[in-house]
Design a protein around this motif. Structure first.
Motif, PDB file in Angstrom:
ATOM      1  N   ALA A  57       0.827  -1.198   0.061  1.00 10.35           N
ATOM      2  CA  ALA A  57       0.163  -0.126   0.006  1.00 10.35           C
ATOM      3  C   ALA A  57       0.830   1.196  -0.180  1.00 10.35           C
ATOM      4  CB  ALA A  57      -0.862   0.108   1.291  1.00 10.35           C
ATOM      5  N   HIS A  58       1.954   1.294   0.851  1.00  6.39           N
ATOM      6  CA  HIS A  58       2.626   2.377   0.956  1.00  6.39           C
ATOM      7  C   HIS A  58       3.801   2.690  -0.413  1.00  6.39           C
ATOM      8  CE1 HIS A  58       0.874   2.709   4.808  1.00  6.39           C
ATOM      9  NE2 HIS A  58       1.446   3.621   4.952  1.00  6.39           N
ATOM     10  N   GLN A  59       4.094   1.376  -0.965  1.00  8.21           N
ATOM     11  CA  GLN A  59       4.759   1.471  -2.184  1.00  8.21           C
ATOM     12  C   GLN A  59       3.715   2.359  -3.143  1.00  8.21           C
ATOM     13  OE1 GLN A  59       7.075  -1.746  -3.922  1.00  8.21           O
ATOM     14  NE2 GLN A  59       5.575  -2.099  -5.213  1.00  8.21           N
ATOM     15  N   GLN A  60       2.477   1.947  -3.484  1.00  3.76           N
ATOM     16  CA  GLN A  60       1.709   2.657  -4.169  1.00  3.76           C
ATOM     17  C   GLN A  60       1.603   4.123  -3.878  1.00  3.76           C
ATOM     18  OE1 GLN A  60      -0.107   1.715  -6.899  1.00  3.76           O
ATOM     19  NE2 GLN A  60       0.746  -0.173  -6.717  1.00  3.76           N
ATOM     20  N   ALA A  61       1.449   4.445  -2.464  1.00  2.00           N
ATOM     21  CA  ALA A  61       1.164   5.876  -2.069  1.00  2.00           C
ATOM     22  C   ALA A  61       2.760   6.589  -2.370  1.00  2.00           C
ATOM     23  CB  ALA A  61       0.752   5.945  -0.537  1.00  2.00           C
ATOM     24  N   ALA A  62       3.677   5.759  -2.585  1.00  2.00           N
ATOM     25  CA  ALA A  62       5.050   6.678  -2.820  1.00  2.00           C
ATOM     26  C   ALA A  62       5.496   7.444  -1.571  1.00  2.00           C
ATOM     27  CB  ALA A  62       4.930   7.476  -4.074  1.00  2.00           C
ATOM     28  N   THR A  63       5.471   6.868  -0.443  1.00  2.00           N
ATOM     29  CA  THR A  63       5.782   7.227   0.826  1.00  2.00           C
ATOM     30  C   THR A  63       7.320   7.134   0.820  1.00  2.00           C
ATOM     31  OG1 THR A  63       5.509   5.309   2.135  1.00  2.00           O
ATOM     32  CG2 THR A  63       3.641   6.588   1.865  1.00  2.00           C
ATOM     33  N   ALA A  64       7.805   7.621   1.700  1.00  2.00           N
ATOM     34  CA  ALA A  64       9.126   6.902   2.144  1.00  2.00           C
ATOM     35  C   ALA A  64       9.346   5.557   2.073  1.00  2.00           C
ATOM     36  CB  ALA A  64       9.846   7.628   3.557  1.00  2.00           C
ATOM     37  N   PRO A  65      10.433   5.113   1.817  1.00  2.00           N
ATOM     38  CA  PRO A  65      10.415   3.483   1.653  1.00  2.00           C
ATOM     39  C   PRO A  65      10.242   2.652   2.823  1.00  2.00           C
ATOM     40  CG  PRO A  65      12.531   4.676   0.641  1.00  2.00           C
ATOM     41  CD  PRO A  65      11.836   5.835   1.522  1.00  2.00           C
ATOM     42  N   VAL A  66       9.647   1.500   2.566  1.00  2.00           N
ATOM     43  CA  VAL A  66       9.019   0.674   3.632  1.00  2.00           C
ATOM     44  C   VAL A  66      10.298  -0.542   3.341  1.00  2.00           C
ATOM     45  CG1 VAL A  66       7.166  -0.784   4.642  1.00  2.00           C
ATOM     46  CG2 VAL A  66       6.936   1.698   3.820  1.00  2.00           C
ATOM     47  N   ILE A  67      10.714  -0.876   4.214  1.00  2.00           N
ATOM     48  CA  ILE A  67      11.459  -2.146   4.228  1.00  2.00           C
ATOM     49  C   ILE A  67      10.733  -3.158   5.281  1.00  2.00           C
ATOM     50  CG2 ILE A  67      13.821  -3.340   4.910  1.00  2.00           C
ATOM     51  CD1 ILE A  67      15.243  -0.726   4.911  1.00  2.00           C
ATOM     52  N   LEU A  68      10.699  -4.377   4.306  1.00  2.00           N
ATOM     53  CA  LEU A  68       9.926  -5.467   4.895  1.00  2.00           C
ATOM     54  C   LEU A  68      10.651  -6.562   5.682  1.00  2.00           C
ATOM     55  CD1 LEU A  68       6.963  -6.897   5.113  1.00  2.00           C
ATOM     56  CD2 LEU A  68       7.479  -7.925   2.696  1.00  2.00           C
ATOM     57  N   SER A  69      10.796  -6.623   6.978  1.00  2.00           N
ATOM     58  CA  SER A  69      11.446  -7.478   7.734  1.00  2.00           C
ATOM     59  C   SER A  69      10.758  -8.905   7.787  1.00  2.00           C
ATOM     60  CB  SER A  69      11.800  -6.848   9.111  1.00  2.00           C
ATOM     61  OG  SER A  69      12.540  -7.748   9.709  1.00  2.00           O
ATOM     62  N   LEU A  70      11.436  -9.927   7.484  1.00  2.00           N
ATOM     63  CA  LEU A  70      10.910 -11.408   7.907  1.00  2.00           C
ATOM     64  C   LEU A  70      11.809 -12.112   8.722  1.00  2.00           C
ATOM     65  CD1 LEU A  70      10.510 -11.989   4.048  1.00  2.00           C
ATOM     66  CD2 LEU A  70       8.741 -10.947   5.302  1.00  2.00           C
ATOM     67  N   ALA A  71      10.998 -12.968   9.576  1.00  2.00           N
ATOM     68  CA  ALA A  71      11.933 -13.714  10.674  1.00  2.00           C
ATOM     69  C   ALA A  71      10.938 -15.194  10.669  1.00  2.00           C
ATOM     70  CB  ALA A  71      11.944 -13.181  11.946  1.00  2.00           C
ATOM     71  N   GLY A  72      11.276 -16.058   9.650  1.00  2.00           N
ATOM     72  CA  GLY A  72      10.412 -17.289   9.718  1.00  2.00           C
ATOM     73  C   GLY A  72      10.972 -17.985  10.831  1.00  2.00           C
ATOM     74  N   LEU A  73      10.182 -18.953  11.519  1.00  2.92           N
ATOM     75  CA  LEU A  73      10.621 -19.772  12.505  1.00  2.92           C
ATOM     76  C   LEU A  73      11.315 -21.192  12.139  1.00  2.92           C
ATOM     77  CD1 LEU A  73       7.400 -19.296  14.941  1.00  2.92           C
ATOM     78  CD2 LEU A  73       9.573 -18.278  14.973  1.00  2.92           C
ATOM     79  N   SER A  74      11.424 -21.187  10.698  1.00  2.00           N
ATOM     80  CA  SER A  74      12.098 -22.057  10.271  1.00  2.00           C
ATOM     81  C   SER A  74      12.525 -22.014   8.795  1.00  2.00           C
ATOM     82  CB  SER A  74      11.059 -23.455   9.849  1.00  2.00           C
ATOM     83  OG  SER A  74      10.113 -23.129   9.218  1.00  2.00           O
ATOM     84  N   LEU A  75      13.394 -22.605   8.250  1.00  4.49           N
ATOM     85  CA  LEU A  75      13.976 -22.577   6.819  1.00  4.49           C
ATOM     86  C   LEU A  75      12.673 -22.427   5.913  1.00  4.49           C
ATOM     87  CD1 LEU A  75      15.960 -22.089   4.456  1.00  4.49           C
ATOM     88  CD2 LEU A  75      16.152 -24.828   4.494  1.00  4.49           C
ATOM     89  N   ALA A  76      11.901 -23.581   5.984  1.00  3.58           N
ATOM     90  CA  ALA A  76      10.570 -23.405   5.302  1.00  3.58           C
ATOM     91  C   ALA A  76       9.623 -22.247   5.383  1.00  3.58           C
ATOM     92  CB  ALA A  76       9.838 -24.728   5.539  1.00  3.58           C
ATOM     93  N   ASP A  77       9.853 -21.604   6.610  1.00  2.71           N
ATOM     94  CA  ASP A  77       8.724 -20.375   6.737  1.00  2.71           C
ATOM     95  C   ASP A  77       9.431 -19.453   5.949  1.00  2.71           C
ATOM     96  OD1 ASP A  77       6.895 -21.873   7.899  1.00  2.71           O
ATOM     97  OD2 ASP A  77       7.263 -20.744   9.898  1.00  2.71           O
TER      98      ASP A  77
END
Ligand SMILES: O=C(O)c1[nH]c(=O)[nH]c(=O)c1Cl
Length: 310
Positions: free
Chosen positions: A86-106
């Motif tokens: 949504a914020h990429q569409q709105a061209a706001t300041a950059p949003v970095i998406l952080s991911l922390a899966g509980l497993s390699l599969a996740d």
């Protein structure tokens, strides 16, 4: 004086963001960082499913920093991907998406979802959460790091950074840099909290936080020398195509300056943001600008990575 900075082709009006985990778990918090003087925002590390996290008290601010054993409380991957798109569409300041899966599969499942999504911004794979009981940090197991990057780059063609813990031995930097330089990484983010510290209340004779017998990640002034050393060590060893985000111990404009001097492209603020709130970003940009003016620097490139050797 200009504070613009770029990382993997993404431009930031200034190099300052929150650190993942601080003031970024809900759309309201994320919006407050975007509404502040910050140059961008990073989401709380997402797991596939929403999580409540560890029992409270799980965070304690301290005179010299903080201790936390949050346990990855978050609204779940879908919520943060939706926010980022949504914020990429709105061209706001950059949003970095952080991911922390509980497993390699996740981890791989979330990366596949990002790959198939409209999100084209920076993705931060957190390999260094120290606080999920029973889950050892991936980033201290170099074979595990190799596995996740081998498998991720089979299909992931977008901008991928990794969040690393502090390392305390130069042989570790040498060994891990040899691995990381094999991949088209957008950046490394150094450092995550210093894992499994213990802060005690001598009056109650108890730890100040409850999870894991009081063992938690240490942040703030306690960790700045280690954070600067990790930023410097990665800058000295990684391909120039791999950017660096410096995180750890930032409370003043001079601290920001020091991270940049060690080679950081962007700088993130955790503990100090937790205590001061998003207004800190106006103070830090003002203070960084003042440091640059005093030294006669016009841009960050004038001094980035130019720590002199004695
Ligand atoms: O307990 C946490 O949620 C947590 N706390 C940290 O200090 N670093 C992390 O990467 C995570 Cl995921």
């Amino acid at each position: 004086i200009k504070l613009t900075s770029s990382l993997a082709g993404v431009t930031f009006a200034n190099p300052l963001l929150n650190a993942a985990g601080v003031h970024c778990a809900t759309p309201t918090e994320l919006d407050e960082v975007l509404a502040s003087a910050a140059g961008g925002v990073v989401t709380k590390s997402a797991t596939l499913a929403p999580r409540d996290g560890n029992v409270r008290p799980r965070f304690q601010a301290l005179p010299l920093g903080s201790i936390n054993s949050m346990g990855l409380p978050n609204q779940g991957f879908d919520a943060y991907l939706a926010y980022a798109c949504a914020h990429q569409q709105a061209a706001t300041a950059p949003v970095i998406l952080s991911l922390a899966g509980l497993s390699l599969a996740d981890d791989l499942a979330m990366l596949r979802r990002v790959q198939e999504s409209d999100f084209t911004g920076l993705v931060e794979l957190n390999l260094s959460c120290p606080n999920v009981p029973g889950k050892p940090q991936v980033a201290y197991d170099f074979a595990a790091v190799t596995r996740v990057l081998d498998q991720a780059f089979q299909f992931f063609t977008k901008r991928l950074g990794i969040k690393l813990p502090p390392y305390l031995d130069l042989a570790q930097f040498d060994a891990l840099a040899a691995i990381l330089n094999r991949y088209p990484l957008a950046y490394v983010n150094a450092i995550n909290s210093l894992g499994n510290g213990l802060v005690i209340d001598p009056l109650t004779e108890r730890p100040v936080i409850r999870p894991k017998g009081g063992f938690g990640g240490i942040g703030g002034a306690y960790v700045k020398p280690t954070a600067l050393a990790n930023v410097r060590a990665w800058r000295q060893r990684l391909n120039p195509t791999i950017g660096i985000i410096g995180t750890g111990g930032v409370r003043t404009g001079t601290d920001v300056f020091e991270h940049l001097l060690c080679g950081a492209d962007l700088v993130q603020v955790g503990t100090a943001l937790a205590t001061e709130g998003p207004a800190i970003f106006a103070r830090l940009t003002r203070e960084l600008t003042a440091v640059m003016a005093t030294k006669g620097y016009q841009t960050l490139a004038d001094f980035r990575g130019k720590l002199q050797v004695r």
